[in-house]
Write a protein that holds these residues in place. Structure first.
Motif, mmCIF file in Angstrom:
data_model
loop_
_atom_site.group_PDB
_atom_site.id
_atom_site.type_symbol
_atom_site.label_atom_id
_atom_site.label_comp_id
_atom_site.label_asym_id
_atom_site.label_seq_id
_atom_site.Cartn_x
_atom_site.Cartn_y
_atom_site.Cartn_z
ATOM 1 N N ALA A 103 115.232 60.898 60.308
ATOM 2 C CA ALA A 103 116.090 61.909 59.676
ATOM 3 C C ALA A 103 115.363 62.558 58.498
ATOM 4 C CB ALA A 103 117.401 61.276 59.213
ATOM 5 N N VAL A 104 114.581 61.751 57.762
ATOM 6 C CA VAL A 104 113.793 62.305 56.653
ATOM 7 C C VAL A 104 112.756 63.289 57.198
ATOM 8 C CG1 VAL A 104 112.049 61.717 54.931
ATOM 9 C CG2 VAL A 104 114.155 60.386 55.072
ATOM 10 N N ALA A 105 112.105 62.902 58.313
ATOM 11 C CA ALA A 105 111.111 63.796 58.920
ATOM 12 C C ALA A 105 111.754 65.118 59.341
ATOM 13 C CB ALA A 105 110.484 63.115 60.130
ATOM 14 N N GLU A 106 112.957 65.030 59.920
ATOM 15 C CA GLU A 106 113.661 66.256 60.326
ATOM 16 C C GLU A 106 113.975 67.148 59.135
ATOM 17 O OE1 GLU A 106 117.255 65.398 62.473
ATOM 18 O OE2 GLU A 106 116.139 64.119 63.857
ATOM 19 N N ARG A 107 114.434 66.500 58.054
ATOM 20 C CA ARG A 107 114.819 67.251 56.864
ATOM 21 C C ARG A 107 113.623 68.020 56.297
ATOM 22 N NH1 ARG A 107 117.783 69.713 55.298
ATOM 23 N NH2 ARG A 107 118.243 69.905 57.493
ATOM 24 N N THR A 108 112.468 67.338 56.160
ATOM 25 C CA THR A 108 111.305 68.028 55.594
ATOM 26 C C THR A 108 110.801 69.095 56.564
ATOM 27 O OG1 THR A 108 109.929 66.220 56.402
ATOM 28 C CG2 THR A 108 110.551 66.144 54.110
ATOM 29 N N ALA A 109 110.876 68.805 57.891
ATOM 30 C CA ALA A 109 110.438 69.818 58.856
ATOM 31 C C ALA A 109 111.320 71.053 58.776
ATOM 32 C CB ALA A 109 110.467 69.241 60.267
ATOM 33 N N ALA A 110 112.599 70.858 58.401
ATOM 34 C CA ALA A 110 113.516 71.993 58.298
ATOM 35 C C ALA A 110 113.415 72.675 56.942
ATOM 36 C CB ALA A 110 114.944 71.526 58.556
ATOM 37 N N GLY A 111 112.461 72.277 56.112
ATOM 38 C CA GLY A 111 112.269 72.962 54.838
ATOM 39 C C GLY A 111 112.979 72.340 53.666
ATOM 40 N N GLY A 112 113.577 71.167 53.848
ATOM 41 C CA GLY A 112 114.225 70.496 52.730
ATOM 42 C C GLY A 112 113.240 69.607 51.994
ATOM 43 N N ALA A 113 113.506 69.375 50.721
ATOM 44 C CA ALA A 113 112.669 68.448 49.962
ATOM 45 C C ALA A 113 113.331 67.070 49.990
ATOM 46 C CB ALA A 113 112.519 68.924 48.533
ATOM 47 N N VAL A 114 112.520 66.025 50.068
ATOM 48 C CA VAL A 114 113.051 64.668 50.058
ATOM 49 C C VAL A 114 112.300 63.862 48.999
ATOM 50 C CG1 VAL A 114 113.460 62.569 51.397
ATOM 51 C CG2 VAL A 114 113.594 64.792 52.526
ATOM 52 N N VAL A 115 113.047 63.141 48.165
ATOM 53 C CA VAL A 115 112.464 62.251 47.170
ATOM 54 C C VAL A 115 112.988 60.856 47.457
ATOM 55 C CG1 VAL A 115 112.159 61.792 44.723
ATOM 56 C CG2 VAL A 115 112.636 64.098 45.491
ATOM 57 N N PHE A 116 112.089 59.851 47.470
ATOM 58 C CA PHE A 116 112.611 58.516 47.737
ATOM 59 C C PHE A 116 111.902 57.453 46.913
ATOM 60 C CE2 PHE A 116 109.499 56.287 50.473
ATOM 61 C CZ PHE A 116 108.630 57.323 50.774
ATOM 62 N N VAL A 117 112.649 56.364 46.722
ATOM 63 C CA VAL A 117 112.124 55.150 46.115
ATOM 64 C C VAL A 117 112.328 54.058 47.150
ATOM 65 C CG1 VAL A 117 112.641 53.356 44.430
ATOM 66 C CG2 VAL A 117 112.577 55.725 43.705
ATOM 67 N N ASP A 118 111.297 53.270 47.419
ATOM 68 C CA ASP A 118 111.495 52.116 48.288
ATOM 69 C C ASP A 118 110.428 51.088 47.949
ATOM 70 O OD1 ASP A 118 113.326 51.516 50.721
ATOM 71 O OD2 ASP A 118 111.389 50.654 51.242
ATOM 72 N N HIS A 119 110.829 49.812 47.986
ATOM 73 C CA HIS A 119 109.881 48.787 47.582
ATOM 74 C C HIS A 119 108.947 48.378 48.708
ATOM 75 C CE1 HIS A 119 111.000 48.269 43.495
ATOM 76 N NE2 HIS A 119 112.270 48.225 43.805
ATOM 77 N N ASP A 120 109.227 48.830 49.936
ATOM 78 C CA ASP A 120 108.349 48.514 51.058
ATOM 79 C C ASP A 120 107.200 49.524 51.084
ATOM 80 O OD1 ASP A 120 107.105 47.968 53.389
ATOM 81 O OD2 ASP A 120 108.908 47.942 54.639
ATOM 82 N N PRO A 121 105.930 49.072 50.857
ATOM 83 C CA PRO A 121 104.824 50.046 50.817
ATOM 84 C C PRO A 121 104.581 50.720 52.162
ATOM 85 C CG PRO A 121 104.015 47.783 50.691
ATOM 86 C CD PRO A 121 105.501 47.704 50.613
ATOM 87 N N ARG A 122 105.105 50.128 53.268
ATOM 88 C CA ARG A 122 104.884 50.746 54.578
ATOM 89 C C ARG A 122 105.925 51.818 54.888
ATOM 90 N NH1 ARG A 122 105.273 45.435 57.743
ATOM 91 N NH2 ARG A 122 106.721 45.236 56.013
#
Lengths: 290, 223
Positions: free
Chosen positions: A167-186
């Motif tokens: 869903a994040v990939a779709e959002r950025t492909a559609a021109g949206g910006a995504v900011v995230f924090v996650d403790h999993d480096p992968r």
């Protein structure tokens, strides 16, 4: 999202005499970009994300260019007197949808995250993971121009985690910006356009690591029209592109972005032919990344 | 804003946290208003009792939503608008409750002055009562807005401050609620029905200022 969201010399402290949690933060989020924020516990990552999402007003500095924003908190309470579908319909209208399309999209997103069976269960009876799915669905419901994810993957099952990456990939492909924090480096490894680190109350761009962690990859082989060039939407998320035989390309893509690349290839004018989609046959470490 | 108000209203109704203040108000009225008493006096009592109830409804609306859910709404619409929607929902609920009370009190009371000499037309009495109810609902909401999140966040300070402020805004001379209620009470003595919209208008101004302040601060003083 048509213009950048800009944070200029932004600072935040709680209370008039409280210590500064963040100070002097400069950050620009461009449309279509994926930004990762890192930092140890308690350094102010969540405070930064709340400022980016517009939930908190900065104590000093300015934030300009606010787009339509959605936010996923790290822990979502189930202490709401609604069913998931009722809550999502309300939130859809709050995000600006009509009631009818809010209800339809609520059903779609619950389905995508495998929570359709709980659509009519009172939220007080939901498990932590299912509540988190409702929180994620709430944010994705109205195609936000800026999506802010504060450890949104925590508590989700493996399938829902992968779905959220897609869903994040779709959002950025559609021109949206995504900011995230996650403790999993992968998490979405190798995909972010920018990685920032919260250090000592301010934000620093992370210097390039020797070997960035690489997440799961997918190899897409596609053949284009004679003399055709790969669509930009397909090359942008790809880790590498090779042309083993003329006209046939091998794209190595982060697994989360394979759908986005396939969609770009199949909807290109004229469309490309997808020969195969397969897991990589060489160890991911040997891939050279830009 | 409509979507936010609908969401906040659903939250208030479905949470059932509106029950205690509404029951308290019903008990107030049950004790203080009896059928056959002079109408203006009873309307004054109903209006005065509504003020703390309105403040309590505001407290319910601004604290009822879990912080994480509030953050989701604030991201979508901005913290100020999200907070304003909660305040307006409480104000509408208080006004609705007060209107129902006015209707009941106007119907069951005796339409005369305290000494039963002068008649009090029920329609004019009801209109005067509605204006006083509105003034008290507005001022009570203003008290609630100023003594709860985001201005006072710990319940240990917010609740005593809210009760004290509600009491003071009822008894201090010059407060619109005091003016509206004492207008009804003296009217019940003299037979002159107070239909001046001034107290309600003054209360509306104060409430607008209180709501604006609380909404503007909601992004600065969270969580």
């Amino acid at each position: 999202m048509h213009r950048d969201l800009e944070l200029a010399r932004v600072g935040r402290r709680y209370g008039i005499r409280g210590p500064w949690v963040l100070r002097g933060v400069d950050l620009t989020l461009t449309p279509g970009s994926l930004t990762r924020v890192e930092g140890a516990n308690g350094t102010g990552k969540s405070t930064l994300l709340r400022l980016v999402a517009g939930i908190d007003t900065p104590t000093e500095g300015r934030i300009t260019g606010r787009p339509r924003t959605a936010y996923v908190p790290e822990r979502f309470p189930s202490a709401l007197p609604f069913t998931p579908s009722g809550y999502l319909t309300h939130l859809g209208t709050v995000h600006g949808l009509s009631r009818r399309s809010a209800a339809a999209r609520a059903a779609d997103w619950l389905e995508r995250f495998g929570a359709a069976a709980y659509a009519a269960t009172p939220m007080a009876q939901l498990s932590k993971g299912t509540s988190q799915k409702v929180a994620v669905a709430q944010a994705l419901l109205a195609d936000p121009e800026l999506l802010v994810l504060d450890e949104a993957w925590t508590g989700l099952d493996a399938e829902a985690r992968a779905e959220l990456e897609r869903a994040v990939a779709e959002r950025t492909a559609a021109g949206g910006a995504v900011v995230f924090v996650d403790h999993d480096p992968r998490r979405l490894a190798g995909v972010p356009d920018a990685v920032h680190q919260v250090v000592a109350g301010t934000l620093e761009p992370r210097t390039a690591q020797a070997a960035p962690p690489v997440g799961p990859l997918t190899v897409v082989t596609a053949r284009g029209p004679a003399g055709g060039r790969l669509p930009a939407d397909a090359t942008r998320p790809s880790a590498s592109a090779a042309e083993p035989t003329p006209g046939t390309y091998r794209l190595t893509v982060p697994a989360s972005h394979s759908d986005v690349v396939l969609r770009a290839l199949l909807t290109a004018q004229p469309p490309w032919h997808v020969v195969s989609v397969s897991p990589p046959d060489v160890p991911p470490d040997e891939k050279d990344r830009p | 804003m409509t979507a936010l108000l609908r969401y906040q209203t659903a939250l208030l109704l479905r949470s059932q946290r509106w029950l205690p203040p509404v029951i308290l108000y019903a008990v107030f009225l049950g004790v203080g208003v009896q059928s056959g008493q002079p109408v203006l006096d009873s309307l004054g009592y109903a209006a005065a009792a509504l003020l703390p109830v309105a403040a309590w409804l505001v407290r319910i609306c601004v604290t009822g939503e879990p912080p994480a859910a509030r953050a989701c709404v604030a991201a979508a619409r901005g913290p100020a608008r999200a907070h304003l929607a909660a305040l307006l929902t409480a104000l509408f609920a208080a006004a609705l409750l007060g209107t129902a009370a006015t209707l009941v009190v106007t119907v069951i009371s005796r339409h005369a002055t305290n000494d039963h000499r002068l008649p009090v037309p029920p329609l004019r009495a009801g209109a005067a009562g509605l204006l006083a109810i509105l003034a008290c609902a507005l001022l009570g909401s203003a008290v609630g807005a100023l003594t709860n999140r985001p201005l006072l966040r710990s319940p240990g300070r917010a609740v005593p401050a809210m009760l004290l402020a509600a009491l003071l805004s009822m008894v201090v001379a010059g407060s619109p609620a005091h003016a509206a209620v004492s207008g009804l009470v003296t009217g019940s003595e003299s037979g002159r029905i107070p239909v001046s919209p001034l107290p309600a208008a003054a209360a509306a101004l104060l409430t607008a200022a209180a709501f604006a302040l609380a909404s503007a601060l909601s992004g600065r003083r969270s969580p």
